[in-house]
Design an enzyme around this catalytic site. Sequence first.
Site, PDB file in Angstrom:
ATOM      1  N   LYS A 116       0.804  -1.224   0.000  1.00 41.23           N
ATOM      2  CA  LYS A 116       0.000   0.000   0.000  1.00 41.23           C
ATOM      3  C   LYS A 116       0.839   1.278   0.000  1.00 41.23           C
ATOM      4  O   LYS A 116       0.435   2.275  -0.600  1.00 41.23           O
ATOM      5  CB  LYS A 116      -0.962   0.004   1.202  1.00 41.23           C
ATOM      6  CG  LYS A 116      -1.846  -1.238   1.294  1.00 41.23           C
ATOM      7  CD  LYS A 116      -2.682  -1.491   0.054  1.00 41.23           C
ATOM      8  CE  LYS A 116      -3.190  -2.922   0.003  1.00 41.23           C
ATOM      9  NZ  LYS A 116      -3.780  -3.307  -1.284  1.00 41.23           N
ATOM     10  N   GLU A 200      -2.212   8.204   7.861  1.00 42.85           N
ATOM     11  CA  GLU A 200      -3.045   9.008   6.959  1.00 42.85           C
ATOM     12  C   GLU A 200      -4.012   9.863   7.771  1.00 42.85           C
ATOM     13  O   GLU A 200      -4.370   9.496   8.883  1.00 42.85           O
ATOM     14  CB  GLU A 200      -3.932   8.097   6.080  1.00 42.85           C
ATOM     15  CG  GLU A 200      -3.267   7.511   4.881  1.00 42.85           C
ATOM     16  CD  GLU A 200      -4.234   6.676   4.042  1.00 42.85           C
ATOM     17  OE1 GLU A 200      -5.462   6.699   4.308  1.00 42.85           O
ATOM     18  OE2 GLU A 200      -3.766   5.985   3.144  1.00 42.85           O
ATOM     19  N   HIS A 235     -16.174  -4.393   6.146  1.00 47.27           N
ATOM     20  CA  HIS A 235     -15.418  -4.499   4.894  1.00 47.27           C
ATOM     21  C   HIS A 235     -16.025  -5.482   3.904  1.00 47.27           C
ATOM     22  O   HIS A 235     -15.418  -5.789   2.876  1.00 47.27           O
ATOM     23  CB  HIS A 235     -13.945  -4.829   5.158  1.00 47.27           C
ATOM     24  CG  HIS A 235     -13.318  -3.880   6.136  1.00 47.27           C
ATOM     25  ND1 HIS A 235     -13.034  -2.578   5.812  1.00 47.27           N
ATOM     26  CD2 HIS A 235     -12.993  -4.024   7.439  1.00 47.27           C
ATOM     27  CE1 HIS A 235     -12.540  -1.967   6.870  1.00 47.27           C
ATOM     28  NE2 HIS A 235     -12.510  -2.818   7.878  1.00 47.27           N
ATOM     29  N   ARG A 291      -8.338  -7.341 -10.155  1.00 51.23           N
ATOM     30  CA  ARG A 291      -9.165  -8.496 -10.497  1.00 51.23           C
ATOM     31  C   ARG A 291     -10.524  -8.028 -10.997  1.00 51.23           C
ATOM     32  O   ARG A 291     -10.852  -6.850 -10.909  1.00 51.23           O
ATOM     33  CB  ARG A 291      -9.401  -9.337  -9.240  1.00 51.23           C
ATOM     34  CG  ARG A 291     -10.140  -8.535  -8.167  1.00 51.23           C
ATOM     35  CD  ARG A 291     -10.600  -9.362  -6.994  1.00 51.23           C
ATOM     36  NE  ARG A 291     -11.481  -8.610  -6.122  1.00 51.23           N
ATOM     37  CZ  ARG A 291     -11.114  -7.793  -5.163  1.00 51.23           C
ATOM     38  NH1 ARG A 291      -9.824  -7.618  -4.918  1.00 51.23           N
ATOM     39  NH2 ARG A 291     -11.997  -7.145  -4.434  1.00 51.23           N
TER      40      ARG A 291
END
Length: 503
Positions: A116, A200, A235, A291
């Site tokens: 990431k 962040e 999620h 994907r």
Amino acid sequence: MFEKLLVANRGEIAIRVLRAAREMGIGTVAVHSEADRLAPHVRFADEAVEIGPAASAESYLRIDRILEAARRTGADAVHPGYGFLAERADFARAVEEAGLIFVGPAPETIEAMGDKTAARQRMQAAGVPIVPGIVDPAENALAALAAAEEIGFPVLLKAAAGGGGKGMRVVETADALERAFEAARREAVAAFGDGSVYVERYLARPRHIEIQILGDAHGNVVHLGERECSIQRRHQKLVEEAPSAVLDEAGRAAMGIAAVRAAEAVDYRGAGTVEFLWENGEFWFLEMNTRLQVEHPVTELVTGLDLVAWQLRVAAGEPLEFGQADVRMTGHAIECRITAEDPDGGFLPSTGRIEHLRLPEGPGVRWDGAMEVGLDVSLHYDPLLGKLIVHAPDRAAAIARMARALREFELVGPDHAAAFHRRVMANDAFAAGDLSIRFVDEHPALTESAPAESTVARAGATAAVLLEEARRERRTAPRLSSAGGVELGPWRSLGHPAGTSAP
Ligand code: MV4
């Protein structure tokens, strides 16, 4: 075009891919575990190969056995679906090293997007807006604190190897940072074997909006508009739609351009998704998924494009034969994920035999599923039973159409999420398009059944099972009445079948 495609997956996505291959005249190979010998996806392929026991680690995740199945059947391409091996760079590489075509991006692209902080660096360099924060892992808690002071509290600590929310920690104050940093680091080591953590700015109530992109092997990339995926729980996305109620033409173009830049920065080939967080008219890159996604059908319905067919064409080296200006979006599409989870019991996975099933039909309704009466739903695999997708001229009509389709939907067996979706379609905030990633938490009534609702549901379910049994009995043993006619059987006593529909 290649001649024979092996689909390294199961369930609804295996069926989706096998259907596209058949329509294109490509031969098909399914793989399946021992437990999936009679699974529906096996029947959608020309050939099937058993690759191991029920546990995924012994079957659908076994690269060696999948490549052996491809060799034995003479397949020349492999589609990974989603989940399982779809975002494993080592799998993509092994497929290519075996001389086969991997239907997806280059292994290097998968790798680049898996880390990431590396992804944030590449996106920043490409001019894609990223969430304010640092682009290298913090060396220690002190460095993280310095970064947090600079960004401003609250901040979010994230694992560089993460994704899916593991190893994330919200930090409200400087006092709380050191403990949170050490906790995030431990969690990241345990989950990914890599304790790198970065910082962040924390967005309190963002929307999750993502852009579908499609790239070919000749450097062409187009975007196919956005999907609004804010309605999720832990999620796990539950409802997706296209377009998003908050993007106008200009907003869509801006996010689309950012997504195309992101794709070009990693030489993207195939279908991919660039995820953004959106808040108050601003948006920032979050992750890139290399994907085909579960929710791809909403994009297919508004663009009229077959994403799997395009995946196969570009994997075979064919160029995209349309440009950005040719992409048109029509109407509104919504998808509800029907999972074998109890929406009134904390979404706990549910198991059991499918006793009765009636799927919605009629205008603008699509079902992408892998379900039939008699199928045993186990805990071995993902709880997704199928996806109900609708298309209508505008958002209000799409909501009404989904509500109608959900009323036609009958499933008796494992607990499932349809009741949750009925409540979402009836929810005023949903109708108003007032969404964020906190939507499900902010509307607790969505995950609590009203007493009357469960009584009616139980009565409907019982009637449906009795009806199903009566039908089976009639098919196998028609009995002659004294008058010489065929008796109607016990279902007569239940009244008209229409009275048995689940709410
Ligand atoms: C965030 C965020 C708020 N602020 N980053 C969650 C999974 C991971 N891929 C990124 N995630 C988030 N990152 C900042 N700076 C909130 C989330 C988040 C989330 C994002 C997308 C979809 C669902 C989510 C659910 C919880 C938290």
